[in-house]
Scaffold this active site. Structure first.
Site, PDB file in Angstrom:
ATOM      1  N   ASP A  41      81.720  53.712 -26.669  1.00  0.00           N
ATOM      2  CA  ASP A  41      81.609  54.751 -25.636  1.00  0.00           C
ATOM      3  C   ASP A  41      81.512  56.138 -26.248  1.00  0.00           C
ATOM      4  O   ASP A  41      80.905  57.038 -25.700  1.00  0.00           O
ATOM      5  CB  ASP A  41      82.845  54.725 -24.720  1.00  0.00           C
ATOM      6  CG  ASP A  41      82.947  53.395 -24.011  1.00  0.00           C
ATOM      7  OD1 ASP A  41      81.903  52.875 -23.573  1.00  0.00           O
ATOM      8  OD2 ASP A  41      84.074  52.851 -23.933  1.00  0.00           O
ATOM      9  N   LYS A  42      82.188  56.296 -27.376  1.00  0.00           N
ATOM     10  CA  LYS A  42      82.216  57.604 -28.043  1.00  0.00           C
ATOM     11  C   LYS A  42      82.404  57.384 -29.528  1.00  0.00           C
ATOM     12  O   LYS A  42      83.122  56.468 -29.940  1.00  0.00           O
ATOM     13  CB  LYS A  42      83.393  58.437 -27.495  1.00  0.00           C
ATOM     14  CG  LYS A  42      83.647  59.698 -28.290  1.00  0.00           C
ATOM     15  CD  LYS A  42      84.803  60.527 -27.757  1.00  0.00           C
ATOM     16  CE  LYS A  42      85.034  61.715 -28.707  1.00  0.00           C
ATOM     17  NZ  LYS A  42      86.065  62.646 -28.250  1.00  0.00           N
ATOM     18  N   GLU A  91      94.721  71.309 -33.937  1.00  0.00           N
ATOM     19  CA  GLU A  91      95.082  70.094 -33.200  1.00  0.00           C
ATOM     20  C   GLU A  91      96.348  69.452 -33.749  1.00  0.00           C
ATOM     21  O   GLU A  91      96.402  69.041 -34.911  1.00  0.00           O
ATOM     22  CB  GLU A  91      93.903  69.102 -33.307  1.00  0.00           C
ATOM     23  CG  GLU A  91      94.033  67.885 -32.445  1.00  0.00           C
ATOM     24  CD  GLU A  91      92.715  67.105 -32.399  1.00  0.00           C
ATOM     25  OE1 GLU A  91      91.691  67.604 -32.899  1.00  0.00           O
ATOM     26  OE2 GLU A  91      92.733  65.985 -31.880  1.00  0.00           O
ATOM     27  N   GLY A  96      86.052  68.429 -26.819  1.00  0.00           N
ATOM     28  CA  GLY A  96      85.198  69.201 -25.934  1.00  0.00           C
ATOM     29  C   GLY A  96      85.185  70.618 -26.480  1.00  0.00           C
ATOM     30  O   GLY A  96      86.234  71.257 -26.558  1.00  0.00           O
ATOM     31  N   ALA A 154      89.595  61.626 -30.730  1.00  0.00           N
ATOM     32  CA  ALA A 154      89.054  62.957 -31.020  1.00  0.00           C
ATOM     33  C   ALA A 154      88.352  62.982 -32.371  1.00  0.00           C
ATOM     34  O   ALA A 154      87.458  63.791 -32.599  1.00  0.00           O
ATOM     35  CB  ALA A 154      90.171  64.003 -30.992  1.00  0.00           C
ATOM     36  N   ARG A 175      88.996  71.212 -39.700  1.00  0.00           N
ATOM     37  CA  ARG A 175      88.734  72.615 -40.061  1.00  0.00           C
ATOM     38  C   ARG A 175      89.276  72.854 -41.469  1.00  0.00           C
ATOM     39  O   ARG A 175      90.047  73.795 -41.727  1.00  0.00           O
ATOM     40  CB  ARG A 175      89.359  73.590 -39.056  1.00  0.00           C
ATOM     41  CG  ARG A 175      89.180  73.198 -37.599  1.00  0.00           C
ATOM     42  CD  ARG A 175      87.717  73.183 -37.157  1.00  0.00           C
ATOM     43  NE  ARG A 175      87.466  72.150 -36.176  1.00  0.00           N
ATOM     44  CZ  ARG A 175      87.676  72.262 -34.875  1.00  0.00           C
ATOM     45  NH1 ARG A 175      88.116  73.392 -34.380  1.00  0.00           N
ATOM     46  NH2 ARG A 175      87.387  71.257 -34.063  1.00  0.00           N
ATOM     47  N   GLY A 225      82.889  67.480 -37.839  1.00  0.00           N
ATOM     48  CA  GLY A 225      82.394  66.390 -37.005  1.00  0.00           C
ATOM     49  C   GLY A 225      82.228  66.839 -35.572  1.00  0.00           C
ATOM     50  O   GLY A 225      82.642  67.933 -35.194  1.00  0.00           O
ATOM     51  N   LYS A 237      82.295  74.809 -36.364  1.00  0.00           N
ATOM     52  CA  LYS A 237      83.607  74.302 -36.784  1.00  0.00           C
ATOM     53  C   LYS A 237      83.872  74.571 -38.266  1.00  0.00           C
ATOM     54  O   LYS A 237      85.024  74.535 -38.698  1.00  0.00           O
ATOM     55  CB  LYS A 237      83.706  72.809 -36.487  1.00  0.00           C
ATOM     56  CG  LYS A 237      83.893  72.519 -34.991  1.00  0.00           C
ATOM     57  CD  LYS A 237      83.786  71.048 -34.742  1.00  0.00           C
ATOM     58  CE  LYS A 237      84.146  70.684 -33.309  1.00  0.00           C
ATOM     59  NZ  LYS A 237      83.766  69.305 -32.983  1.00  0.00           N
TER      60      LYS A 237
HETATM   61  C1  LIG Z   1      85.983  66.352 -35.605  1.00  0.00           C
HETATM   62  C2  LIG Z   1      86.300  67.625 -35.443  1.00  0.00           C
HETATM   63  O1  LIG Z   1      86.908  68.140 -34.329  1.00  0.00           O
HETATM   64  C3  LIG Z   1      87.302  67.298 -33.254  1.00  0.00           C
HETATM   65  C4  LIG Z   1      86.199  67.107 -32.281  1.00  0.00           C
HETATM   66  C5  LIG Z   1      86.053  67.925 -31.184  1.00  0.00           C
HETATM   67  C6  LIG Z   1      84.850  67.785 -30.276  1.00  0.00           C
HETATM   68  O2  LIG Z   1      84.008  66.929 -30.561  1.00  0.00           O
HETATM   69  O3  LIG Z   1      84.710  68.550 -29.323  1.00  0.00           O
HETATM   70  C7  LIG Z   1      87.036  68.875 -30.863  1.00  0.00           C
HETATM   71  C8  LIG Z   1      88.173  68.943 -31.568  1.00  0.00           C
HETATM   72  C9  LIG Z   1      88.502  67.967 -32.632  1.00  0.00           C
HETATM   73  O4  LIG Z   1      89.280  66.966 -32.090  1.00  0.00           O
HETATM   74  C10 LIG Z   1      86.073  68.611 -36.553  1.00  0.00           C
HETATM   75  O5  LIG Z   1      86.482  69.769 -36.404  1.00  0.00           O
HETATM   76  O6  LIG Z   1      85.501  68.225 -37.576  1.00  0.00           O
END
Ligand SMILES: C=C(O[C@@H]1C=C(C(=O)O)C=C[C@H]1O)C(=O)O
Length: 469
Positions: free
Chosen positions: A228-229, A278, A295, A381, A425, A439, A458
């Site tokens: 799904d993701k 996070e 998101g 996430a 990050r 990501g 990011k």
């Molecule tokens: C995977 C990362 O971030 C994650 C992915 C996010 C998203 O896809 O919106 C947001 C916050 C993080 O949980 C990253 O910063 O590399």
């Protein structure tokens, strides 16, 4: 420095060892009040004591910020394979059992000695370069532990009883450099001209086309109903034109992203460091808190309307909901109560806004924070849903080793309390290169170029810290 911290701590050590039974294998821990300084700057100001570890939490509404710095190591506990955190927990328990804390009245409330370290995204038989010196899970019990909380700070010194005589002179030398670092760290921040990667530094790595095609493959797997993701990660390598100083990079990211959890774990010549927005899990007694964070929108012109669009986007809300549901289903059975807000709010950072659901709960029992990490990691996430299939997709498709990126970094103490941040990050910095990662969560409706742009946004914290943007 004139505070006499060094003399004070050494006198406490002498008294403690005179008092002690002196059984072999015992670790004596003495503590003295220390000046309150920004934790990352203390690391940057102390070049000699290695390895370094740092965990610097942001101030949250109802909690005091907690800064932890470790210099040197009295012990390191590691684990590998699916049992990695069980191995770490049991090795750490033995070490805590051999620890004799000696506190004078003025350090009665000092938070106790603690391990600081982290874990990789997934377990591997051998980590690939550049991650070879990073085990599946690795935690330091530092020789020097600086802990700052609620406007107070302390410095712990840990020494094995049998090594006291032989290590006395090296302890004195380290203490002198740590005292000097307290003085330097208390000065107003100065942007050292030598912190960065230098004029003409090159960045190589996953191209826009390569990342977009990875996202298209992910979308194929989603359309085929396999997942799904999924959250693919892209790596870039920065080739500097002068030697990088990881500690200076750390100080810079820490100052620029004060609303995040700043962290660093050094293994060999490399330092994994970053500024994560996070929280994976935080446990104090039976109270726990965590973040659903997924998101994303890049900040820019018309910021307020970007936020409204993020909150209103069905695609972003779905991506977010998958994370919150998964966290709630993992923690629900372990908790007597769990507060999961129905709608997300916004977590704003200098580079991006995220959808954010802060989750709090009360545990049924004294579950160790590492057991909670084991249960939660990896959240959707950073992996996807269903978790096992998303993780298998990542292993099969991602071109670069993510190592500890999207793993977790944090600390735990003898009571099983601790804090862990999702290791994002972030980058892996050594003198001659820096590896950066980012990501993006892919669900049905994701647009490949937009996802690529999101990964660039990011990476901003690390790029700024390296002096590249
Ligand atoms: C995977 C990362 O971030 C994650 C992915 C996010 C998203 O896809 O919106 C947001 C916050 C993080 O949980 C990253 O910063 O590399």
């Amino acid at each position: 420095m004139s505070s006499g911290l060094g003399t004070d701590l050494l006198a406490r050590l002498s008294r403690a060892t005179r008092r002690g039974a002196g059984s072999a294998g015992e670790i004596v821990a003495v503590v003295a009040p220390a000046p309150v300084v920004p934790a990352a700057r203390l690391v940057a100001a102390c070049a000699s004591a290695t390895p370094i570890v740092l965990f610097q939490a942001p101030p949250r509404d109802d909690e005091e910020p907690l800064g932890i710095v470790g210099f040197g190591e009295i012990a390191r506990v590691e684990g590998s394979g699916p049992e990695r955190l069980v191995q770490v927990t049991s090795a750490a328990r033995k070490l805590f059992a051999s620890l004799r804390e000696e506190r004078d009245a003025d350090a009665g409330s000092a938070p106790g000695p603690r391990f600081v370290g982290g874990l990789s995204f997934r377990t591997e038989a051998h980590h690939e370069p550049p991650w070879t010196s990073f085990a599946d899970a690795s935690f330091s019990l530092p020789r020097w532990i600086y802990v700052a909380r609620a406007g107070e700070a302390w410095l712990w010194l840990l020494v094995r009883e049998e090594d006291l005589a032989s290590e006395r002179s090296s302890i004195e030398a380290e203490l002198a450099s740590i005292e000097a670092a307290f003085v330097a760290a208390a000065q107003p921040a100065q942007d050292a001209p030598s912190h960065g990667a230098g004029e003409g530094a090159k960045i190589e790595g996953t191209s826009r086309e390569a990342f977009c095609s990875l996202v298209r493959e992910a979308l194929d797997a989603i359309r085929a109903g396999e997942i799904d993701k999924v959250v693919p990660v892209a790596a870039s390598r920065v080739c500097p034109t002068r030697s990088l100083d990881a500690r200076a990079v750390l100080a810079r990211i820490a100052d620029a992203y004060a609303e995040t959890t700043r962290f660093a774990v050094q293994r060999g010549e490399r330092v994994f460091l970053g500024a994560s927005p996070e929280r994976l899990i935080s446990r104090r007694g039976r109270v726990l808190s965590t973040d659903g964070l997924a998101g994303t929108v890049r900040r820019g012109e018309g910021d307020a309307s970007l936020v409204r669009a993020l909150l209103a986007s069905p695609k972003e809300r779905r991506e977010h909901a998958l994370v919150v549901e998964s966290i709630a289903s993992v923690l629900g059975p372990r908790c007597a109560s769990l507060d999961v807000p129905e709608t997300p709010t916004i977590r704003s950072l200098p580079n991006v806004h995220h959808l954010w659901t802060p989750i709090r709960g009360a545990l049924h029992d004294d579950t160790h924070v590492l057991a909670l990490v084991e249960a939660l990691h990896p959240t959707p996430a950073v992996s996807g849903t269903p978790r096992d299939r998303a993780t298998a997709w990542i292993a099969a498709h991602e071109p670069d080793a993510r190592g500890w990126y999207t793993g977790a970094v944090g600390w735990f103490d003898a009571a099983g309390d601790g804090d862990f941040a999702v290791a994002i990050r972030a980058g892996l910095v050594s003198e001659d290169e820096a590896w950066l990662y980012a990501g993006a969560g892919i669900v049905e409706g994701s647009d490949p170029p937009a996802e690529y742009a999101e990964t660039r946004a990011k990476q901003a914290p690390m790029l700024v810290a390296l002096g590249i943007v």
